[in-house]
Design a protein around this motif. Structure first.
Motif, PDB file in Angstrom:
ATOM      1  N   ARG A  57       0.829  -1.205   0.000  1.00  0.00           N
ATOM      2  CA  ARG A  57       0.000   0.000   0.000  1.00  0.00           C
ATOM      3  C   ARG A  57       0.866   1.258   0.000  1.00  0.00           C
ATOM      4  O   ARG A  57       0.596   2.202  -0.751  1.00  0.00           O
ATOM      5  CB  ARG A  57      -0.936   0.001   1.199  1.00  0.00           C
ATOM      6  CG  ARG A  57      -1.899   1.185   1.174  1.00  0.00           C
ATOM      7  CD  ARG A  57      -2.920   1.137   2.285  1.00  0.00           C
ATOM      8  NE  ARG A  57      -3.857   2.236   2.130  1.00  0.00           N
ATOM      9  CZ  ARG A  57      -4.947   2.221   1.369  1.00  0.00           C
ATOM     10  NH1 ARG A  57      -5.242   1.127   0.675  1.00  0.00           N
ATOM     11  NH2 ARG A  57      -5.730   3.271   1.273  1.00  0.00           N
TER      12      ARG A  57
ATOM     13  N   THR B 155       1.013   3.768  -3.226  1.00  0.00           N
ATOM     14  CA  THR B 155       0.577   5.149  -2.988  1.00  0.00           C
ATOM     15  C   THR B 155       1.647   6.132  -3.457  1.00  0.00           C
ATOM     16  O   THR B 155       1.340   7.127  -4.135  1.00  0.00           O
ATOM     17  CB  THR B 155       0.280   5.368  -1.494  1.00  0.00           C
ATOM     18  OG1 THR B 155      -0.742   4.454  -1.076  1.00  0.00           O
ATOM     19  CG2 THR B 155      -0.192   6.795  -1.235  1.00  0.00           C
TER      20      THR B 155
ATOM     21  N   ILE C 171       1.851   6.072  -7.384  1.00  0.00           N
ATOM     22  CA  ILE C 171       0.775   6.824  -8.039  1.00  0.00           C
ATOM     23  C   ILE C 171       0.989   8.325  -7.859  1.00  0.00           C
ATOM     24  O   ILE C 171       0.765   9.119  -8.783  1.00  0.00           O
ATOM     25  CB  ILE C 171      -0.596   6.386  -7.471  1.00  0.00           C
ATOM     26  CG1 ILE C 171      -0.899   4.949  -7.909  1.00  0.00           C
ATOM     27  CG2 ILE C 171      -1.698   7.327  -7.909  1.00  0.00           C
ATOM     28  CD1 ILE C 171      -2.165   4.375  -7.305  1.00  0.00           C
ATOM     29  N   SER C 172       1.460   8.717  -6.674  1.00  0.00           N
ATOM     30  CA  SER C 172       1.712  10.137  -6.416  1.00  0.00           C
ATOM     31  C   SER C 172       2.786  10.680  -7.359  1.00  0.00           C
ATOM     32  O   SER C 172       2.629  11.766  -7.946  1.00  0.00           O
ATOM     33  CB  SER C 172       2.140  10.328  -4.956  1.00  0.00           C
ATOM     34  OG  SER C 172       2.523  11.660  -4.713  1.00  0.00           O
TER      35      SER C 172
ATOM     36  N   CYS D 177      -2.755   2.402 -11.187  1.00  0.00           N
ATOM     37  CA  CYS D 177      -4.091   2.338 -10.586  1.00  0.00           C
ATOM     38  C   CYS D 177      -4.693   0.946 -10.748  1.00  0.00           C
ATOM     39  O   CYS D 177      -5.334   0.415  -9.823  1.00  0.00           O
ATOM     40  CB  CYS D 177      -4.998   3.396 -11.199  1.00  0.00           C
ATOM     41  SG  CYS D 177      -4.572   5.097 -10.759  1.00  0.00           S
TER      42      CYS D 177
ATOM     43  N   ALA E  45      -3.107  -1.242  -8.210  1.00  0.00           N
ATOM     44  CA  ALA E  45      -3.687  -1.015  -6.881  1.00  0.00           C
ATOM     45  C   ALA E  45      -5.037  -1.722  -6.747  1.00  0.00           C
ATOM     46  O   ALA E  45      -5.366  -2.286  -5.693  1.00  0.00           O
ATOM     47  CB  ALA E  45      -3.844   0.482  -6.630  1.00  0.00           C
TER      48      ALA E  45
ATOM     49  N   ASP F 267      -9.615   2.534  -2.928  1.00  0.00           N
ATOM     50  CA  ASP F 267      -9.469   3.991  -2.962  1.00  0.00           C
ATOM     51  C   ASP F 267      -8.354   4.427  -3.904  1.00  0.00           C
ATOM     52  O   ASP F 267      -8.368   5.556  -4.423  1.00  0.00           O
ATOM     53  CB  ASP F 267      -9.200   4.530  -1.562  1.00  0.00           C
ATOM     54  CG  ASP F 267      -8.007   3.843  -0.902  1.00  0.00           C
ATOM     55  OD1 ASP F 267      -7.769   2.668  -1.215  1.00  0.00           O
ATOM     56  OD2 ASP F 267      -7.331   4.483  -0.074  1.00  0.00           O
ATOM     57  N   LEU F 268      -7.378   3.551  -4.146  1.00  0.00           N
ATOM     58  CA  LEU F 268      -6.279   3.877  -5.051  1.00  0.00           C
ATOM     59  C   LEU F 268      -6.491   3.316  -6.446  1.00  0.00           C
ATOM     60  O   LEU F 268      -5.857   3.758  -7.396  1.00  0.00           O
ATOM     61  CB  LEU F 268      -4.959   3.331  -4.501  1.00  0.00           C
ATOM     62  CG  LEU F 268      -4.511   3.850  -3.132  1.00  0.00           C
ATOM     63  CD1 LEU F 268      -3.275   3.089  -2.664  1.00  0.00           C
ATOM     64  CD2 LEU F 268      -4.218   5.343  -3.198  1.00  0.00           C
TER      65      LEU F 268
END
Length: 498
Positions: free
Chosen positions: A62, A66, A69-70, A85, A88, A95-96
């Motif tokens: 996770r 995260t 993706i950021s 995405c 994820a 949520d991701l």
């Protein structure tokens, strides 16, 4: 390909024993902090690094996805963002897993506008026939393809598949060649080709494709980079990059001996180069700490004990090892015959190295064993061979206590030793009944007779030469030296005196 001078048995055994693909995708947490680790890198390769961590280490999945993706959302590569995405979503992070379609649509429109502008400028430059402007326009267009990931493939056209992704950026950088007017321009182009080929290789490996062609391109560009004809002060900056990147290419092709030679030859100035022609290879591809790990593992797997002492611990590469003390300690333990301690120390950092985007990928297209697995197998075989060389007979129980078997099978040690004997790595005989490993017995009588025969032949040859010299002197055929130091009669006939 296998490493030079090393039989393929370790990789073969790992593929047979370890269809333990699940173990490779469930690594324990590494020793480093992910947030601190991320700060060491930048560029298009960073999201791929984080995706590799997310795939192989569930405890960091996770956090890694995260961060990936950021970073992808700060770039202009929409396909990498969507792919992360999707990844994820496969991990169950709802949520991701839902991409920001508004951002993606806006970014795609911006990319198309920028591409149209750059293509229009390049057409104008070509109409004006100004070579320098054409070169710069071509470079801007290629850079745009690189940071956006290139145009997407057209499913209706099979031919378009070859002209997509980073391949378009590589081709665009290659078109700069006709407009380069100085060696510096050529060096800049070759550096960008090298970086793009490495990106292609890393992306292909992560998607399960072969990267051999891209790694060959890295090697060819590194060779050109060393002979591009720039000034000496500029060449000093290019050589460390060329040597280090060729080492990474050899590592990716499982040529561990060549990789070790390249890494050991890399000047420590690589650590202080910074950006060269707008690309910082120390942050975009591999840091000096990474080179210390790559070079240390490849050297341990392929070099002899004396070579490790002379070239690794006692050579210029020691400056890299100072950045990774645990690697230096592992090599020192091996050279002092503390094999179990060496292997235990290496095993402690197994997760760290398996999460590396270059070390943690499969070593071949026909097995799941990573480069770390194959290198560890080579080091373990070398350790067993070196340990056994001091004995004429060793019990399997003693070997198992010193080198704990990889698997839990009761016959794991026997199978491993038989594999080494069959591959020619170990000159011994396995006595299964008595549970011992026996070294081949040497016939001392025969070896003594052979040494005596060779000594007699050498004495006979020496006496014949002396007798020949005496006969020449007695026949008056010897040419005396003159007082000036030359030979009398030099240049007259055959030089003999009558």
């Amino acid at each position: 390909m296998t490493a030079q001078g090393i039989a393929p048995s370790p990789a073969k055994r790992l593929r047979q024993e370890s269809s333990r693909e699940s173990d490779h995708y469930h690594l324990p947490p590494p020793t480093f902090d992910l947030d601190v680790w991320v700060n060491n890198y930048e560029g298009a390769l960073l999201p791929l690094r984080l995706a590799h961590v997310a795939i192989h280490c569930p405890n960091l999945s996770r956090q890694a996805i995260t961060l990936a993706i950021s970073h992808a959302k700060k770039s202009k590569d929409i396909r990498v963002y969507v792919r992360l995405c999707d990844l994820a979503g496969q991990f169950g992070f709802a949520d991701l897993g839902t991409p920001d379609l508004g951002w993606a649509s806006k970014q795609e429109e911006g990319n198309k506008r920028e591409l149209s502008r750059l293509e229009g400028e390049l057409r104008g430059y070509k109409n004006n026939l100004i070579r320098e402007s054409i070169r710069m326009g071509q470079e801007d267009l290629a850079t745009h393809h690189l940071i956006t990931g290139g145009p997407p493939p057209d499913p209706a056209t099979v031919q378009s598949l070859g002209g997509t992704g980073y391949g378009v950026a590589y081709q665009a950088f290659g078109k700069m060649r006709d407009y380069c007017t100085t060696p510096t321009h050529m060096a800049s182009m070759i550096l960008r080709l090298t970086y793009t080929a490495i990106l292609q290789a890393a992306s292909a490996q992560q998607q399960g494709s072969t990267a051999r062609h891209h790694l060959d391109l890295v090697l060819s560009n590194c060779s050109r980079l060393r002979t591009c004809g720039v000034k000496e002060e500029e060449q000093v900056k290019l050589n460390p990059i060329a040597i280090a990147m060729s080492g990474i290419a050899h590592l990716g092709q499982a040529n561990y001996h060549d990789a070790a030679s390249a890494f050991l030859s890399t000047p420590i100035t690589y650590n202080l180069l910074g950006p060269v022609h707008n690309t910082d290879f120390g942050r975009a591809v591999a840091s000096a700490n990474d080179l210390a790990i790559y070079g240390g593992l490849c050297a341990l797997a392929t070099l002899s004990r004396q070579a490790l002492i002379d070239r690794v611990l006692g050579g210029p590469f020691r400056a890299f090892l100072e950045l990774e003390p645990h690697m230096r300690k592992a090599i020192s333990l091996y050279t002092t015959a503390k094999y179990q301690a060496c292997l235990d120390l290496l095993r402690r950092y197994y997760s760290d190295w398996s999460l590396d985007v270059f070390l943690g990928v499969p070593a071949s297209s026909i097995g799941s064993a990573s480069h770390v697995d194959v290198l560890f197998a080579h080091i373990r075989e070398k350790s067993i061979t070196a340990y056994f060389s001091s004995f004429s007979e060793v019990s399997l129980a003693s070997l198992a206590s010193t080198f704990p078997p990889i698997s839990s099978s009761p016959t794991a040690m026997e199978e491993e030793l038989l594999s080494m004997i069959d591959a020619g790595q170990l000159d011994a005989r396995l006595d299964v009944v008595n549970g011992t490993l026996v070294a081949p017995r040497k016939d001392l009588r025969a070896s003594t007779h052979e040494e005596a025969r060779r000594a007699a032949e050498e004495v006979e040859r020496t006496l014949l030469l002396r007798l020949h010299k005496v006969n020449v002197a007695m026949a008056g055929l010897e040419v005396p030296r003159s007082k000036t130091g030359g030979w009398e009669g030099h240049g007259q006939g055959n030089g003999l005196m009558y």
